[in-house]
Design an enzyme around this catalytic site. Structure first.
Site, PDB file in Angstrom:
ATOM      1  N   ASP A  26      40.897  39.669  40.687  1.00  0.00           N
ATOM      2  CA  ASP A  26      40.303  40.409  41.797  1.00  0.00           C
ATOM      3  C   ASP A  26      40.516  39.697  43.127  1.00  0.00           C
ATOM      4  O   ASP A  26      40.754  38.484  43.188  1.00  0.00           O
ATOM      5  CB  ASP A  26      38.787  40.568  41.595  1.00  0.00           C
ATOM      6  CG  ASP A  26      38.433  41.590  40.534  1.00  0.00           C
ATOM      7  OD1 ASP A  26      39.352  42.113  39.874  1.00  0.00           O
ATOM      8  OD2 ASP A  26      37.233  41.854  40.360  1.00  0.00           O
ATOM      9  N   HIS A  31      39.915  35.500  39.561  1.00  0.00           N
ATOM     10  CA  HIS A  31      40.165  35.850  40.958  1.00  0.00           C
ATOM     11  C   HIS A  31      41.393  35.113  41.484  1.00  0.00           C
ATOM     12  O   HIS A  31      41.501  33.898  41.301  1.00  0.00           O
ATOM     13  CB  HIS A  31      38.959  35.498  41.841  1.00  0.00           C
ATOM     14  CG  HIS A  31      37.753  36.338  41.553  1.00  0.00           C
ATOM     15  ND1 HIS A  31      36.969  36.140  40.430  1.00  0.00           N
ATOM     16  CD2 HIS A  31      37.205  37.383  42.229  1.00  0.00           C
ATOM     17  CE1 HIS A  31      35.980  37.029  40.435  1.00  0.00           C
ATOM     18  NE2 HIS A  31      36.103  37.796  41.500  1.00  0.00           N
TER      19      HIS A  31
END
Length: 250
Positions: A51, A195
């Protein structure tokens, strides 16, 4: 109002807030709309997702994925795609899937229906214009969903994908801790949340990159493959699209 009445009111308010929190924040909640948080547990496979990119750490992560022949899905923030078009295109060129992670990374619980719709549409446009990829998947920032969010996602034919296991790499953690957290909780069919960027642009993801080889080797030591998200959840996604579940929320 009596003391007992005040206590009763407080309990009711607390229960109501608890229900709202679960419906909007809980990764596995289906109360507001259909959400996929795990793939086929009989497939002997898991999927990596990232992400908040594209970001400065994304090229390093792409190199590691290429070295280990591992596919992944990158849930991108639209404005970051526009800031780093070369990096975004590199993700697509490497054959990885790309998902919608909003345009500015807001928490949808605090957005109007209009703003929510704009965030999703603007991110779709940014990603498609820069990479040529039209996302199939969407992951709301922090996993927070609302009725307005599901209506907007349905309009764009986007399937909401949450996660099974998180590395909690948005906190200050070293690579060993990130890898240990993921591998300890890993199960067949898991969707792994990591991430490659930071929505606030204050932190790099070097520790996440360093944790990747450990996570990959840990999963493979158990005999599990890394597969694209479309392979892991494709059947479930097709079933959602053909159902009336999402359409009822238009």
């Amino acid at each position: 109002m009596s003391y007992s009445a005040l206590i009763g009111s407080a309990c009711i308010a607390g229960a109501a807030w608890g229900a709202i929190y679960y419906a909007t924040y809980a990764v596995r909640s289906q109360l507001l709309g259909p959400t996929i948080w795990r793939g086929d547990e009989n497939a002997g496979a898991v999927a990596l997702t990232f992400d908040d990119g594209p970001a400065e750490s994304t090229p390093e992560i792409l190199e590691i994925l290429a070295a280990h022949d591992v596919p992944a899905t990158f849930f991108m923030i639209g404005r970051e795609v526009e800031r780093r078009p070369t990096v975004a295109r590199a993700v697509a060129a490497a054959g990885h899937e790309i998902g919608n992670h909003s345009y500015t990374h807001p928490i949808y619980l605090y957005c109007t229906a209009h703003r929510t719709r704009w965030e999703l549409r603007r991110a779709q446009e940014a990603i498609a214009n820069v990479t040529g990829v039209v996302p199939l998947w969407v992951r709301p920032p922090c996993g927070v969903r609302t009725r307005a969010y599901f209506r907007a996602a349905c309009e764009l034919d986007l399937v909401t994908v949450q996660w099974t296991v998180a590395g909690f790499d948005w906190k200050r953690r070293n690579a060993s801790d990130i890898a240990r957290t993921v591998t300890k909780a890993l199960v067949p069919g898991a969707i792994i949340l990591l991430h490659d960027g930071d929505s606030s642009n204050r932190r790099d993801r070097r520790e996440t990159a360093a944790a990747l080889p450990l996570i990959i080797s840990g999963a493979r030591a158990r005999g599990w493959r890394f597969v694209p998200l479309v392979e892991l959840i494709g059947e479930a996604a097709r079933a959602l699209r053909s159902s009336d579940f999402g359409k009822e929320r238009r």
